[in-house]
Write a protein that holds these residues in place. Sequence first.
Motif, PDB file in Angstrom:
ATOM      1  N   CYS A   1      54.247  -2.865  49.463  1.00 38.28           N
ATOM      2  CA  CYS A   1      53.816  -1.722  48.374  1.00 38.28           C
ATOM      3  C   CYS A   1      53.797  -2.607  47.028  1.00 38.28           C
ATOM      4  CB  CYS A   1      54.919  -0.857  48.378  1.00 38.28           C
ATOM      5  SG  CYS A   1      56.516  -1.087  47.649  1.00 38.28           S
TER       6      CYS A   1
ATOM      7  N   LEU B   1      63.217   1.131  47.854  1.00 37.06           N
ATOM      8  CA  LEU B   1      62.050   0.869  48.634  1.00 37.06           C
ATOM      9  C   LEU B   1      62.275  -0.176  49.767  1.00 37.06           C
ATOM     10  CD1 LEU B   1      59.473   0.156  45.637  1.00 37.06           C
ATOM     11  CD2 LEU B   1      59.344   1.857  47.349  1.00 37.06           C
TER      12      LEU B   1
ATOM     13  N   THR C   1      59.437   4.057  51.972  1.00 34.15           N
ATOM     14  CA  THR C   1      58.879   4.503  50.936  1.00 34.15           C
ATOM     15  C   THR C   1      59.854   5.137  50.069  1.00 34.15           C
ATOM     16  OG1 THR C   1      58.224   6.610  51.635  1.00 34.15           O
ATOM     17  CG2 THR C   1      56.694   4.984  52.091  1.00 34.15           C
TER      18      THR C   1
ATOM     19  N   GLU D   1      60.481   8.622  51.522  1.00 32.70           N
ATOM     20  CA  GLU D   1      61.347   8.226  52.905  1.00 32.70           C
ATOM     21  C   GLU D   1      62.733   8.102  52.378  1.00 32.70           C
ATOM     22  OE1 GLU D   1      58.033   6.483  56.070  1.00 32.70           O
ATOM     23  OE2 GLU D   1      59.348   5.072  54.698  1.00 32.70           O
TER      24      GLU D   1
ATOM     25  N   ARG E   1      55.365  13.033  46.856  1.00 32.12           N
ATOM     26  CA  ARG E   1      54.342  12.331  47.475  1.00 32.12           C
ATOM     27  C   ARG E   1      53.006  12.759  46.698  1.00 32.12           C
ATOM     28  NH1 ARG E   1      53.688   9.529  52.206  1.00 32.12           N
ATOM     29  NH2 ARG E   1      55.487   8.390  51.054  1.00 32.12           N
TER      30      ARG E   1
ATOM     31  N   TYR F   1      51.266   2.455  48.132  1.00 28.49           N
ATOM     32  CA  TYR F   1      51.403   1.861  49.474  1.00 28.49           C
ATOM     33  C   TYR F   1      49.937   1.659  50.226  1.00 28.49           C
ATOM     34  CZ  TYR F   1      55.655   4.179  48.417  1.00 28.49           C
ATOM     35  OH  TYR F   1      56.858   4.936  47.904  1.00 28.49           O
TER      36      TYR F   1
ATOM     37  N   ARG G   1      48.477   5.404  49.558  1.00 31.69           N
ATOM     38  CA  ARG G   1      49.217   6.533  49.315  1.00 31.69           C
ATOM     39  C   ARG G   1      50.230   6.131  48.014  1.00 31.69           C
ATOM     40  NH1 ARG G   1      52.920   7.662  54.220  1.00 31.69           N
ATOM     41  NH2 ARG G   1      52.902   5.247  54.276  1.00 31.69           N
ATOM     42  N   SER G   2      50.781   7.078  47.596  1.00 30.32           N
ATOM     43  CA  SER G   2      51.519   6.688  46.468  1.00 30.32           C
ATOM     44  C   SER G   2      52.633   7.783  46.212  1.00 30.32           C
ATOM     45  CB  SER G   2      50.917   6.968  45.196  1.00 30.32           C
ATOM     46  OG  SER G   2      50.116   7.944  44.882  1.00 30.32           O
ATOM     47  N   ASP G   3      53.737   7.466  45.618  1.00 26.98           N
ATOM     48  CA  ASP G   3      55.052   8.252  45.466  1.00 26.98           C
ATOM     49  C   ASP G   3      55.283   8.124  43.847  1.00 26.98           C
ATOM     50  OD1 ASP G   3      55.546   9.264  48.138  1.00 26.98           O
ATOM     51  OD2 ASP G   3      56.779   7.439  48.328  1.00 26.98           O
TER      52      ASP G   3
END
Length: 261
Positions: free
Chosen positions: A28, A44, A48, A51, A85, A132, A140-142
């Motif tokens: 990431c 991290l 994620t 998570e 997310r 990510y 993907r992203s948070d």
Amino acid sequence: MNPPISPVDVRKSNTQWPGYVRLDMKGCQAVAQDWAASAVADALRCGTLHEWAAGQPVKEEMRGRGVIYSVELPTVPATPVVIRRNRHGGLMGNVTGEFFLSPTRAPFELSTSLRLETAGIATPEVIAYALYPVVGMFARSDVMTRRLPEGDDAPAAWKKGSASYHSAILRAIARLLKALADAGAWHADLNLKNIYIAGAGTDLTAYLLDVDRVTFPQGGDVAARNFTRLARSVRKWRTRWGLDFDEDSLVQLAAYIQENR
């Protein structure tokens, strides 16, 4: 407990945003405010950010596009944060879900939130985001933001209120719309759910949410476009869900905006 983070685990570098650092980690890439970088990197290491938040023993779950978590980031002192997310909405949501073309919306959201903050527009403070990579150009992203003061989205606040409270809500929204117009900011999805009302009594602040839908177009009457978009949302809430936000209240909102000019 997680082992301490060493320079081998995390590589920090400057970013285009003052006060933020880039964290390069296995699997990431993240950007965080400098004071929160160590805590974000530690989270991290658990996977994620989403998570990590899901695994916290004390958390609050909220619903938006997917599950949103409110937890405490273990800084000193602890920082209440919200982690979500990023997901597509509308028809695209069923097709692409949480997958975006890299670098996703997250960097744009950070840039926009800082620009809005500079213009005096209340919006959640972005503490960090993480990307990510998945496959090819997709990721993907948070996004982690500071939790807002106690309050409600505009429809929930309106349902609770008396006539005087309704007037205070309208004044707070009017100040927000005026500030958006002064900044030349157009929110393409300005609806009642994207306005959060916080404060005590009649001393209220309207916060703008989902700022990744904000742009700064050259030319055009953004004030009228924002008002028209919000009025459409008000009427939808009235006809579909019975919210007693009537046309007279919209007229009053327009009058309050004029007062602020």
